[in-house]
Design a protein around this motif. Sequence first.
Motif, PDB file in Angstrom:
ATOM      1  N   ILE A 240       0.841  -1.202   0.000  1.00 14.24           N
ATOM      2  CA  ILE A 240       0.000   0.000   0.000  1.00 14.24           C
ATOM      3  C   ILE A 240       0.871   1.245   0.000  1.00 14.24           C
ATOM      4  O   ILE A 240       0.658   2.177  -0.782  1.00 14.24           O
ATOM      5  CB  ILE A 240      -0.946  -0.004   1.212  1.00 14.24           C
ATOM      6  N   ILE A 241       1.857   1.251   0.882  1.00 15.68           N
ATOM      7  CA  ILE A 241       2.710   2.433   1.038  1.00 15.68           C
ATOM      8  C   ILE A 241       3.388   2.813  -0.272  1.00 15.68           C
ATOM      9  O   ILE A 241       3.504   3.997  -0.607  1.00 15.68           O
ATOM     10  CB  ILE A 241       3.767   2.176   2.138  1.00 15.68           C
ATOM     11  N   LYS A 242       3.810   1.823  -1.045  1.00 14.87           N
ATOM     12  CA  LYS A 242       4.550   2.109  -2.282  1.00 14.87           C
ATOM     13  C   LYS A 242       3.692   2.834  -3.312  1.00 14.87           C
ATOM     14  O   LYS A 242       4.235   3.448  -4.246  1.00 14.87           O
ATOM     15  CB  LYS A 242       5.107   0.817  -2.866  1.00 14.87           C
ATOM     16  N   ASN A 243       2.382   2.777  -3.170  1.00 14.39           N
ATOM     17  CA  ASN A 243       1.487   3.440  -4.121  1.00 14.39           C
ATOM     18  C   ASN A 243       0.993   4.796  -3.650  1.00 14.39           C
ATOM     19  O   ASN A 243       0.262   5.472  -4.375  1.00 14.39           O
ATOM     20  CB  ASN A 243       0.276   2.544  -4.407  1.00 14.39           C
ATOM     21  N   TYR A 244       1.364   5.187  -2.426  1.00 12.58           N
ATOM     22  CA  TYR A 244       0.788   6.390  -1.835  1.00 12.58           C
ATOM     23  C   TYR A 244       1.634   7.646  -2.022  1.00 12.58           C
ATOM     24  O   TYR A 244       1.296   8.700  -1.487  1.00 12.58           O
ATOM     25  CB  TYR A 244       0.523   6.165  -0.339  1.00 12.58           C
ATOM     26  N   GLY A 245       2.714   7.569  -2.783  1.00  9.21           N
ATOM     27  CA  GLY A 245       3.550   8.740  -3.008  1.00  9.21           C
ATOM     28  C   GLY A 245       2.819   9.919  -3.620  1.00  9.21           C
ATOM     29  O   GLY A 245       2.908  11.050  -3.108  1.00  9.21           O
ATOM     30  N   PRO A 246       2.059   9.723  -4.706  1.00  8.62           N
ATOM     31  CA  PRO A 246       1.330  10.853  -5.298  1.00  8.62           C
ATOM     32  C   PRO A 246       0.334  11.487  -4.334  1.00  8.62           C
ATOM     33  O   PRO A 246       0.180  12.715  -4.324  1.00  8.62           O
ATOM     34  CB  PRO A 246       0.614  10.210  -6.489  1.00  8.62           C
ATOM     35  N   ALA A 268      -5.190   4.433  -3.806  1.00 10.92           N
ATOM     36  CA  ALA A 268      -5.747   3.285  -3.092  1.00 10.92           C
ATOM     37  C   ALA A 268      -6.246   2.217  -4.055  1.00 10.92           C
ATOM     38  O   ALA A 268      -6.175   1.013  -3.768  1.00 10.92           O
ATOM     39  CB  ALA A 268      -6.872   3.742  -2.167  1.00 10.92           C
ATOM     40  N   GLU A 269      -6.752   2.634  -5.216  1.00 11.05           N
ATOM     41  CA  GLU A 269      -7.223   1.678  -6.221  1.00 11.05           C
ATOM     42  C   GLU A 269      -6.089   0.789  -6.713  1.00 11.05           C
ATOM     43  O   GLU A 269      -6.312  -0.354  -7.123  1.00 11.05           O
ATOM     44  CB  GLU A 269      -7.836   2.437  -7.400  1.00 11.05           C
ATOM     45  N   LYS A 270      -4.865   1.288  -6.686  1.00 10.51           N
ATOM     46  CA  LYS A 270      -3.722   0.527  -7.173  1.00 10.51           C
ATOM     47  C   LYS A 270      -3.196  -0.460  -6.134  1.00 10.51           C
ATOM     48  O   LYS A 270      -2.322  -1.276  -6.446  1.00 10.51           O
ATOM     49  CB  LYS A 270      -2.595   1.474  -7.581  1.00 10.51           C
ATOM     50  N   CYS A 271      -3.687  -0.380  -4.913  1.00 10.84           N
ATOM     51  CA  CYS A 271      -3.189  -1.219  -3.817  1.00 10.84           C
ATOM     52  C   CYS A 271      -3.919  -2.563  -3.825  1.00 10.84           C
ATOM     53  O   CYS A 271      -5.108  -2.630  -3.483  1.00 10.84           O
ATOM     54  CB  CYS A 271      -3.378  -0.521  -2.475  1.00 10.84           C
ATOM     55  N   LYS A 272      -3.245  -3.622  -4.216  1.00 12.90           N
ATOM     56  CA  LYS A 272      -3.870  -4.931  -4.345  1.00 12.90           C
ATOM     57  C   LYS A 272      -4.455  -5.469  -3.029  1.00 12.90           C
ATOM     58  O   LYS A 272      -5.489  -6.136  -3.059  1.00 12.90           O
ATOM     59  CB  LYS A 272      -2.862  -5.929  -4.926  1.00 12.90           C
ATOM     60  N   MET A 278     -14.140  -1.416  -0.166  1.00 12.53           N
ATOM     61  CA  MET A 278     -13.691  -0.723   1.035  1.00 12.53           C
ATOM     62  C   MET A 278     -12.944   0.563   0.684  1.00 12.53           C
ATOM     63  O   MET A 278     -12.977   1.537   1.443  1.00 12.53           O
ATOM     64  CB  MET A 278     -12.787  -1.637   1.879  1.00 12.53           C
ATOM     65  N   VAL A 279     -12.267   0.572  -0.460  1.00  5.36           N
ATOM     66  CA  VAL A 279     -11.581   1.784  -0.909  1.00  5.36           C
ATOM     67  C   VAL A 279     -12.593   2.896  -1.151  1.00  5.36           C
ATOM     68  O   VAL A 279     -12.440   4.021  -0.662  1.00  5.36           O
ATOM     69  CB  VAL A 279     -10.769   1.506  -2.187  1.00  5.36           C
ATOM     70  N   GLN A 280     -13.638   2.601  -1.892  1.00  2.00           N
ATOM     71  CA  GLN A 280     -14.598   3.642  -2.245  1.00  2.00           C
ATOM     72  C   GLN A 280     -15.520   4.000  -1.088  1.00  2.00           C
ATOM     73  O   GLN A 280     -16.150   5.056  -1.101  1.00  2.00           O
ATOM     74  CB  GLN A 280     -15.396   3.209  -3.471  1.00  2.00           C
TER      75      GLN A 280
END
Length: 407
Positions: A240-246, A268-272, A278-280
């Motif tokens: 999750i953390i690796k996708n949260y930079g932007p 969050a959509e990119k986090c497998k 739950m994301v939305q």
Amino acid sequence: MKKNNFFTSLPFKLLMGVFLGICIGLVLNYADGNAATRAILNVIVTAKYILGQLINFCVPLIIIGFIAPSITKLGSHASRMLGVAIVIAYVSSLGAALFSTVSGYALIPHLSISSAADKLKTLPDVVFELSIPQIMPVMSALVLSILLGLAAAWTKADLIAAFLDEFQKVVLAIVSRIIIPILPFFIGLTFCSLAYEGTITKQLPVFLKVIVIVLIGHFIWMTLLYVLAGVYSGENPLDIIKNYGPAYLTAVGTMSSAATLAVALQCAEKCKPLRKDMVQFGIPLFANIHLCGSVLTEVFFCMTVSKILYGTVPTPGTMILFCVLLGVFAIGAPGVPGGTVMASLGLITGVLGFGDSGTALMLTIFALQDSFGTACNVTGDGALTLILTGYTKRHNIEEQTIERIDL
């Protein structure tokens, strides 16, 4: 192929916005006093105002478009999931506040902090005020989304549920084709304004020690949240953390959890490991009720200001009461720049006994790092969403098929 090119990606555009904004702002600061500079500043201030108005206008639409249909899809589990989300958001904010209190008692007595700050340059007034009022306040949109979603789930209102699904698709188009493309420009204009005023070069060093301590506290708390979420859900939080930079960088630029919502949803959509339903449901909700970074910052700064102006930090009993109440206020605070401290001014004056000078100094130094507190809030939302995902797995709540965010 284009999506895999870093130079056309959102992170690169955001970084370029920050870099160019600071460079232009510093140049304008150096060349201040001539007509050309004032003309450019007029354009910058006006453009920033209009883009900000447009982004803020869309925030209630995003909240309604994501939370309400997500709740309807939860069906009989809607009330329970909403309760779990509110509880973990409050626990996170309260925990961050108490952690900050303990850190304050350990560190503040050993710091030598000056309260003097250099004067900032003043930006010109907006030349053209294109006011775009929101269709409703953010909290009204949040409450409407929750009530509408719960009522539709309880009554099995298929027509309303179908309408909310269609509305969500409309909001997705607004986010992907309007909000995301203009964010780099808005962030660039924001940093340009800060650089011209002198916030970046003059006022920041005044409380540099305190800000660095708070930033370290943010990362400690985010690490704790993700470790606990990973243990509870059985998933790797690094995915999750690796996708949260932007999302982190956008929050630094917008200083608003609400304005960062579109990018946070995309990340969050990119986090497998995160369930898409739950994301939305969780990300838009937590953007408005989970403000752990802002709470952590406010508590430490309140103790610092008390030490500067009144010679001592508040007593432990007073700070515990302040933290418990601040956690409640954080849930109701708007996810906008300075929302937490503005919502809790009554606590600062009533519980801590701050006067006018204390309140003014508190607002000033809080504003200096507000962007990083917001970034902590937004990034922490990913951990809480992972906890929600783990909760659904532990209680065998079936995943709902929903529309993906394709940006």
